[in-house]
Design a protein around this motif. Structure first.
Motif, PDB file in Angstrom:
ATOM      1  N   PHE A  95       0.602  -1.335   0.077  1.00  0.00           N
ATOM      2  CA  PHE A  95      -0.406   0.085  -0.056  1.00  0.00           C
ATOM      3  C   PHE A  95       0.685   0.976  -0.320  1.00  0.00           C
ATOM      4  CE2 PHE A  95      -2.326   3.273   1.975  1.00  0.00           C
ATOM      5  CZ  PHE A  95      -3.239   3.968   1.594  1.00  0.00           C
ATOM      6  N   ILE A  96       1.970   1.468   0.947  1.00  0.00           N
ATOM      7  CA  ILE A  96       2.903   2.903   1.247  1.00  0.00           C
ATOM      8  C   ILE A  96       3.172   2.512  -0.669  1.00  0.00           C
ATOM      9  CG2 ILE A  96       4.912   2.993   2.312  1.00  0.00           C
ATOM     10  CD1 ILE A  96       4.122   2.409   4.717  1.00  0.00           C
ATOM     11  N   ASN A  97       3.692   1.611  -1.198  1.00  0.00           N
ATOM     12  CA  ASN A  97       4.540   1.783  -2.108  1.00  0.00           C
ATOM     13  C   ASN A  97       4.470   1.981  -3.495  1.00  0.00           C
ATOM     14  OD1 ASN A  97       7.044   0.672  -1.234  1.00  0.00           O
ATOM     15  ND2 ASN A  97       7.215  -1.342  -1.674  1.00  0.00           N
ATOM     16  N   VAL A  98       2.630   1.882  -3.332  1.00  0.00           N
ATOM     17  CA  VAL A  98       1.857   2.492  -4.220  1.00  0.00           C
ATOM     18  C   VAL A  98       1.583   3.899  -4.493  1.00  0.00           C
ATOM     19  CG1 VAL A  98      -0.552   2.312  -4.887  1.00  0.00           C
ATOM     20  CG2 VAL A  98       0.313   0.406  -4.904  1.00  0.00           C
ATOM     21  N   GLY A  99       1.218   4.239  -2.990  1.00  0.00           N
ATOM     22  CA  GLY A  99       1.140   5.496  -2.597  1.00  0.00           C
ATOM     23  C   GLY A  99       2.891   6.440  -3.426  1.00  0.00           C
ATOM     24  N   GLY A 100       4.084   5.935  -3.576  1.00  0.00           N
ATOM     25  CA  GLY A 100       5.032   6.128  -4.392  1.00  0.00           C
ATOM     26  C   GLY A 100       6.361   6.218  -3.069  1.00  0.00           C
ATOM     27  N   TYR A 101       5.839   5.865  -1.672  1.00  0.00           N
ATOM     28  CA  TYR A 101       6.687   5.938  -1.053  1.00  0.00           C
ATOM     29  C   TYR A 101       7.656   5.033  -0.754  1.00  0.00           C
ATOM     30  CZ  TYR A 101       3.653  10.026   0.265  1.00  0.00           C
ATOM     31  OH  TYR A 101       2.743  10.776   0.516  1.00  0.00           O
ATOM     32  N   SER A 102       8.654   4.918  -0.615  1.00  0.00           N
ATOM     33  CA  SER A 102       9.883   3.818   0.145  1.00  0.00           C
ATOM     34  C   SER A 102      10.028   4.162   1.120  1.00  0.00           C
ATOM     35  CB  SER A 102      11.037   4.188  -1.059  1.00  0.00           C
ATOM     36  OG  SER A 102      11.415   2.959  -1.650  1.00  0.00           O
ATOM     37  N   LEU A 103       9.874   2.639   1.660  1.00  0.00           N
ATOM     38  CA  LEU A 103      10.320   2.969   3.492  1.00  0.00           C
ATOM     39  C   LEU A 103      10.339   1.590   3.667  1.00  0.00           C
ATOM     40  CD1 LEU A 103       6.768   4.185   4.959  1.00  0.00           C
ATOM     41  CD2 LEU A 103       8.710   5.715   4.552  1.00  0.00           C
ATOM     42  N   ASN A 104      12.042   1.180   4.257  1.00  0.00           N
ATOM     43  CA  ASN A 104      12.611   0.520   4.542  1.00  0.00           C
ATOM     44  C   ASN A 104      11.484  -0.311   5.645  1.00  0.00           C
ATOM     45  OD1 ASN A 104      14.313   1.543   7.107  1.00  0.00           O
ATOM     46  ND2 ASN A 104      15.360   1.422   5.782  1.00  0.00           N
ATOM     47  N   ASP A 105      12.420  -1.674   6.466  1.00  0.00           N
ATOM     48  CA  ASP A 105      11.820  -2.670   7.258  1.00  0.00           C
ATOM     49  C   ASP A 105      11.542  -1.553   8.619  1.00  0.00           C
ATOM     50  OD1 ASP A 105      10.486  -4.658   8.044  1.00  0.00           O
ATOM     51  OD2 ASP A 105      12.022  -5.118   9.256  1.00  0.00           O
ATOM     52  N   LYS A 106      12.650  -1.024   8.804  1.00  0.00           N
ATOM     53  CA  LYS A 106      13.154  -0.200   9.815  1.00  0.00           C
ATOM     54  C   LYS A 106      12.424   1.072  10.002  1.00  0.00           C
ATOM     55  CE  LYS A 106      16.100  -2.891  11.188  1.00  0.00           C
ATOM     56  NZ  LYS A 106      15.948  -4.375  10.675  1.00  0.00           N
ATOM     57  N   GLN A 107      11.519   1.731   9.091  1.00  0.00           N
ATOM     58  CA  GLN A 107      10.702   3.011   9.219  1.00  0.00           C
ATOM     59  C   GLN A 107       9.514   2.476   8.997  1.00  0.00           C
ATOM     60  OE1 GLN A 107      12.397   4.168   5.415  1.00  0.00           O
ATOM     61  NE2 GLN A 107      13.515   5.888   6.333  1.00  0.00           N
ATOM     62  N   LEU A 108       8.979   1.340   8.672  1.00  0.00           N
ATOM     63  CA  LEU A 108       8.125   0.717   8.860  1.00  0.00           C
ATOM     64  C   LEU A 108       7.596   0.377  10.072  1.00  0.00           C
ATOM     65  CD1 LEU A 108       5.238   0.436   7.484  1.00  0.00           C
ATOM     66  CD2 LEU A 108       6.411  -2.632   7.243  1.00  0.00           C
ATOM     67  N   HIS A 109       8.116   0.079  11.120  1.00  0.00           N
ATOM     68  CA  HIS A 109       8.119  -0.719  12.186  1.00  0.00           C
ATOM     69  C   HIS A 109       7.944   0.553  13.038  1.00  0.00           C
ATOM     70  CE1 HIS A 109       8.952  -5.081  12.205  1.00  0.00           C
ATOM     71  NE2 HIS A 109       9.364  -5.077  10.823  1.00  0.00           N
ATOM     72  N   PHE A 110       8.950   1.234  12.970  1.00  0.00           N
ATOM     73  CA  PHE A 110       9.135   2.750  13.306  1.00  0.00           C
ATOM     74  C   PHE A 110       7.416   2.997  12.973  1.00  0.00           C
ATOM     75  CE2 PHE A 110       9.141   7.459  13.896  1.00  0.00           C
ATOM     76  CZ  PHE A 110       9.682   7.418  14.734  1.00  0.00           C
ATOM     77  N   ILE A 111       6.935   3.841  11.962  1.00  0.00           N
ATOM     78  CA  ILE A 111       5.591   4.227  11.980  1.00  0.00           C
ATOM     79  C   ILE A 111       4.682   3.463  12.510  1.00  0.00           C
ATOM     80  CG2 ILE A 111       4.076   5.330  10.075  1.00  0.00           C
ATOM     81  CD1 ILE A 111       6.297   6.136   8.869  1.00  0.00           C
TER      82      ILE A 111
END
Length: 144
Positions: free
Chosen positions: A22-38
């Motif tokens: 879902f995040i990648n479809v929105g054009g954002y590129s988050l790694n695993d650590k950033q996803l866990h943070f949020i």
């Protein structure tokens, strides 16, 4: 118990992948650590908001209820940790029934504690009421 943990792990993994997609479809590129943070920030704040409202409401009535909720939460973590440790070290059997019986033991003994506290409270209140009635009866018979 192992099946339950595997089902839970699969659900979390599927949810993790869906959120990343879902995040990648929105054009954002988050790694695993950033996803866990949020994600943990959002989940943590939601839990905090819920407990803040609940504990403020409960504090008007009983600190014991707040202590019980905190204790049962810690107990759940402890019994799960013990069972996971048994599975990892092969020392004992990892069973959901062990978790249930462990928590049941705490709730059982806690119920006895609450019963004793209520009994003491009732006795004190009854004694106070009897003492007040006796005092009032003594005052009525006096003349000024």
């Amino acid at each position: 118990m192992v099946k339950l943990l595997k089902l839970t792990a699969n659900f979390i993994n599927d949810l993790h992948d869906a959120v990343l997609d879902f995040i990648n479809v929105g054009g954002y590129s988050l790694n695993d650590k950033q996803l866990h943070f949020i994600f943990m920030a959002i989940v943590g704040m939601a839990i905090f908001a819920f407990t803040q409202v609940l504990f403020k409401w409960l504090s008007k009535y009983s600190i014991t209820a707040i202590s019980f909720i905190y204790t049962i939460t810690v107990m759940v973590v402890i019994v799960f940790a013990i069972e996971i440790q048994q599975k990892l070290t092969n020392r004992g059997n990892m069973e959901f029934a062990d978790i249930a019986y462990g928590l049941y033991g705490f709730i059982y003994v806690f119920s006895i504690y609450i019963f004793i506290r209520l009994l003491i409270h009732f006795i004190k209140k009854t004694y106070k009421n009897l003492k007040t009635k006796k005092y009032k009866r003594g005052k009525k018979g006096q003349t000024i």
